[in-house]
Write a protein that holds these residues in place. Sequence first.
Motif, short mmCIF file in Angstrom:
data_model
loop_
_atom_site.label_atom_id
_atom_site.label_comp_id
_atom_site.label_asym_id
_atom_site.label_seq_id
_atom_site.Cartn_x
_atom_site.Cartn_y
_atom_site.Cartn_z
N LEU A 133 0.76 -1.08 0.14
CA LEU A 133 0.10 -0.04 0.15
C LEU A 133 0.93 1.16 0.07
O LEU A 133 0.55 2.34 -0.82
CB LEU A 133 -1.02 -0.02 1.19
N ALA A 134 2.16 1.18 0.93
CA ALA A 134 3.03 2.42 0.76
C ALA A 134 3.24 2.71 -0.55
O ALA A 134 3.73 3.99 -1.04
CB ALA A 134 3.94 2.05 1.82
N GLU A 135 3.77 1.50 -1.25
CA GLU A 135 4.25 1.63 -2.81
C GLU A 135 3.42 2.37 -3.58
O GLU A 135 3.60 3.11 -4.24
CB GLU A 135 4.78 0.35 -3.21
N ARG A 136 1.95 1.94 -3.53
CA ARG A 136 0.95 2.45 -4.10
C ARG A 136 0.75 3.84 -4.05
O ARG A 136 0.25 4.76 -4.93
CB ARG A 136 -0.29 1.69 -4.26
N MET A 137 0.87 4.40 -2.84
CA MET A 137 0.74 5.72 -2.35
C MET A 137 1.41 6.85 -2.98
O MET A 137 1.48 8.00 -3.01
CB MET A 137 0.79 5.94 -0.76
N GLY A 138 2.59 6.34 -3.57
CA GLY A 138 3.57 7.12 -4.24
C GLY A 138 4.59 7.92 -3.31
O GLY A 138 4.55 7.50 -2.24
#
Length: 244
Positions: A133-138
């Motif tokens: 999720l942290a990766e997807r948040m940019g």
Amino acid sequence: MSKAAGAAVTLVRNATVLVTVGETTFLVDPLFASQGALPPIDNTPNDRRNPLVPMPEVDRSHDAVVVTHRHPDHFDDAAAAELDADVPLFCQPAEADAFAEDGFTDVRPVEGEASFDGVTLHRTPGRHGHGELAERMGPVSGFVFEGEETLYLAGDTVWYEPVAETLARFDPDAVILNGGAARFTQGEPITMGVDDVAAVREATDAAVAVVHMEAINHCLLSRDELRAETEGVSVPEDGERIEF
């Protein structure tokens, strides 16, 4: 504009704050939309329109703007329309072109550090959640403002080792955290909750204040809950000024 020595922070609303170091004031993460003008954050436990609260009556005069990242609760169309096009605007390198496309003419991407009016800005790492999720948040960033006093604004991050490393490296006089334990219907929170704030409080002798609360629909941790579960932490109301 009020000028004072030392450092001070005025919470406007959500993560929008005015950081004053010495005689220089930075407007951070401007969210200027009227109450209810923006849709709810998707895939979250409620569907309340944002911002949840009105803009307080506060002097938003500033010398420069800092945007930690371009999520809509940190920089919105209303801010893009209201801010002066030639204001010095500090940001993540990856987002510099987007600000230029918005019409800003003095965009200053910060790779490592930059200087402005007697203040050195250091861009610091953040992790906007956990795992995939942290990766997807940019990409997200924090900033250290180093002048007569040193203030660390952590941005949208959870507690993790680089936050501890930033505290150790800069030994700030004051720390501003984004709380609210913002979350989606699945996964862990993507901003600091009680345990994250407590970990920061344990790791530093600095004054600690928590913002980013009770203004956006996916921020579920209330000010009263955070105050009840922590000690030695300031949790300001919208429009409140804290001097360090």
